[in-house]
Enzyme design. Structure first.
Site, PDB file in Angstrom:
ATOM      1  N   GLU A 174      14.665  54.423 126.634  1.00 35.33           N
ATOM      2  CA  GLU A 174      15.389  53.184 126.315  1.00 35.33           C
ATOM      3  C   GLU A 174      15.138  52.759 124.867  1.00 35.33           C
ATOM      4  O   GLU A 174      14.695  51.640 124.588  1.00 35.33           O
ATOM      5  CB  GLU A 174      15.041  52.061 127.314  1.00 35.33           C
ATOM      6  CG  GLU A 174      15.462  52.435 128.730  1.00 35.33           C
ATOM      7  CD  GLU A 174      15.502  51.283 129.735  1.00 35.33           C
ATOM      8  OE1 GLU A 174      15.016  50.188 129.433  1.00 35.33           O
ATOM      9  OE2 GLU A 174      16.029  51.505 130.839  1.00 35.33           O
ATOM     10  N   GLU A 297      16.911  56.891 135.535  1.00 34.22           N
ATOM     11  CA  GLU A 297      16.520  55.620 136.179  1.00 34.22           C
ATOM     12  C   GLU A 297      17.747  55.059 136.868  1.00 34.22           C
ATOM     13  O   GLU A 297      18.768  54.795 136.211  1.00 34.22           O
ATOM     14  CB  GLU A 297      15.975  54.620 135.158  1.00 34.22           C
ATOM     15  CG  GLU A 297      14.615  55.014 134.614  1.00 34.22           C
ATOM     16  CD  GLU A 297      13.968  53.931 133.749  1.00 34.22           C
ATOM     17  OE1 GLU A 297      14.250  52.737 133.958  1.00 34.22           O
ATOM     18  OE2 GLU A 297      13.187  54.314 132.854  1.00 34.22           O
TER      19      GLU A 297
HETATM   20  O1  AHR Z   1      11.984  50.969 136.019  1.00 25.26           O
HETATM   21  C1  AHR Z   1      11.608  49.782 135.417  1.00 25.26           C
HETATM   22  C2  AHR Z   1      12.010  49.709 133.952  1.00 25.26           C
HETATM   23  O2  AHR Z   1      13.393  49.640 133.844  1.00 25.26           O
HETATM   24  C3  AHR Z   1      11.633  50.878 133.092  1.00 25.26           C
HETATM   25  O3  AHR Z   1      10.339  50.801 132.617  1.00 25.26           O
HETATM   26  C4  AHR Z   1      12.607  50.780 131.955  1.00 25.26           C
HETATM   27  O4  AHR Z   1      12.887  52.029 131.392  1.00 25.26           O
HETATM   28  C5  AHR Z   1      13.819  50.120 132.594  1.00 25.26           C
HETATM   29  O5  AHR Z   1      14.301  49.086 131.841  1.00 25.26           O
END
Ligand code: AHR
Length: 495
Positions: A174, A297
């Site tokens: 991110e 994710e």
């Molecule tokens: O999964 C929780 C968080 O969500 C992670 O650390 C991040 O990459 C995303 O914003």
């Protein structure tokens, strides 16, 4: 109207990479500490510090790949702090997640041990946000170089002689947000530079994953593909789903109305739109589909459970989560020529988890059961499915009541998974097979169903939602007539 589904067992539409059944474990809340790692001194039974009950449950899922150490944590993690004698490891503050002390007792060696015990491939995410190129490059050397080198020698001193196999490496997480608040153009340049030093030592060819877009940030994908396509093997995408407003009230994991039931399910289908749009951009620069879309994710993100640390992202998990997980898989299967990996967030005690723990107690969630039922689709051939199904029209939303996915495994078995989304009515599904060689009488089936909208497992009732044999069907000559209860997932196997 009944639902009519036709599975064309002789029309193959690509291979479902088993890695879309991947997982993600971050140093966040009680995911690593307590959830996975209890330490060598713990009274909870463990294997070299990794708790046995959780391990045993996870082993059953045949997890293909595990992403670690973050998440946002990855861009603050300095791997050297997590190797060597535990008592000498640096204590740091986990600033992103609850401001708690991170003692670095779970580091590279412990993660690799976990992967070995799970027989999962490691996917490590490196630090671009606050780490140096040297640091990233030395981590790869430490893990993968056999023979003589400063890092390989240090690894050996720390008790591991042979290099590990490291197939996947992510260059930052991110980077548009917690990983450094960068612009796409700036990150694209950094990506090119950092990845240069993610070296291939010996036979260890690393599949390099560039940090990708947040949800609908199509500009990010455009820039990364335009500027760095030839330097990457995969490009990531992150997208979370909340029935409510992500930035205000996300919604509760269990205490919700029929309206929120449908909002949650309806929003899940947005993943299809997202993949379609990002794929179209990727196709422009990579028509051969060499670069994989890596959805590292995804999952449901609710308001945290009352009374828990807001930085720990602890939430319950109901039959609604099971359905949305299954629907995600249907979408990933549909896009299997581009989507090569997906990692649900997260493995234990965080967001849409497989497992919840409370001290020495442990339960598996409805989402766990979906991963269990759907493992038959791992590495299978995706089959063409035609469907004419009932529509649900509620709360100004429209969605199909039934969703189906089908695959053929290497040994010729056919597996069909059916989600039924209606909140209260049973439905009939006529499932016809074209080109089938097997006898339909050889069919077996399982079902996961919820007694209520928010049916879930608790430490007092650990099996409220669990997989059962399913026999509510009649076999005809070339089709099966199924009677499926509301809020259910069925998987059929034709041997
Ligand atoms: O999964 C929780 C968080 O969500 C992670 O650390 C991040 O990459 C995303 O914003």
């Amino acid at each position: 109207m009944d639902n009519k589904i036709t599975v064309h067992t002789d029309i193959e539409k690509g291979k479902i990479n088993k890695n879309i059944y991947g997982h993600f474990a971050e140093h966040l809340g009680r995911c690593i500490y307590e959830g996975i790692w209890v330490g060598e001194e713990a009274s909870i039974p463990h294997i070299q510090g990794i708790r046995q009950d959780v391990l045993k449950a996870l082993q059953k899922l045949n997890i293909p790949v595990l992403r670690w150490p973050g998440g946002c944590f990855a861009d603050e993690y300095h791997w050297q702090d997590g190797v060597g004698p535990k008592e000498a490891r640096k204590r740091m503050i986990n600033t992103h997640w609850g401001g708690v002390v991170e003692n670095n007792h779970f580091g590279t060696h412990e993660f690799m041990l976990l992967c070995e015990l799970l027989e999962a491939e490691p996917y490590i995410c490196g630090n671009v946000g606050s780490g140096t190129i040297q640091e990233m490059s030395e981590w790869v050397e430490y893990m993968t170089l056999d023979g003589e080198s400063p890092m390989a020698n240090w690894r050996k001193e720390n008790g591991r002689d042979r290099a590990w196999k490291l197939p996947y490496f992510g260059v930052g997480n991110e980077s548009w947000g917690c990983g450094g608040n960068m612009k796409a153009e700036y990150y694209a340049d950094l990506y090119r530079r950092y990845q240069t030093y993610v070296r291939k030592y010996g036979e260890n060819k690393i599949y390099k994953i560039a940090g990708g877009a947040n949800s609908v940030d199509y500009h990010w994908t455009e820039v990364l593909m335009r500027e760095a396509v030839s330097y990457m093997d995969g490009l990531s995408l992150h997208h979370y789903t909340s029935p409510g407003d992500f930035f205000k009230v996300k919604g509760s994991a269990t205490n919700f109305s029929v309206e929120e039931w449908y909002f949650g399910l309806h929003k899940t289908f947005f993943m299809d739109e997202l993949i379609t749009q990002h794929s179209a951009i990727m196709d422009k620069y990579d028509p051969e589909k060499r670069v994989g879309m890596i959805i590292d994710e995804w999952g449901n993100w609710y308001d945290v459970e009352l009374g828990t640390n807001p930085g720990f992202l602890y939430q319950q998990n109901s039959i609604r989560d099971a359905l949305t997980a299954a629907l995600h898989f249907h979408i990933f299967h549909k896009h299997c020529t581009r989507v090569q990996m997906a990692n649900i967030a997260q493995m234990v005690n965080v967001l849409q988890a497989m497992i919840l723990t409370d001290g020495e107690k442990m339960i598996v969630t409805p989402t766990y059961h979906v991963f269990d039922m759907y493992q038959v689709h791992q590495d299978a051939t995706y089959l063409s499915v035609e469907s004419v199904v009932e529509k649900i029209e509620e709360f100004e939303l429209e969605l199909e009541a039934v969703s189906v996915t089908a695959s053929k495994s290497e040994d010729g078995r056919i597996h069909v998974s059916v989600c039924h989304l209606h909140h209260q009515n049973e439905t009939k599904v006529d499932l016809e097979f074209k080109g089938l060689h097997q006898d339909l009488e050889a069919l077996t089936a399982t079902i996961l169903s919820g007694e209520s909208l928010d049916a879930h497992n608790t430490f007092d009732q650990p099996n409220a939602v669990t997989v059962k044999e399913f026999d509510q069907y009649i076999v005809h000559e070339n089709y099966v007539e199924l009677s499926i209860p509301p809020r259910s997932i069925v998987t059929l196997c034709i041997n």
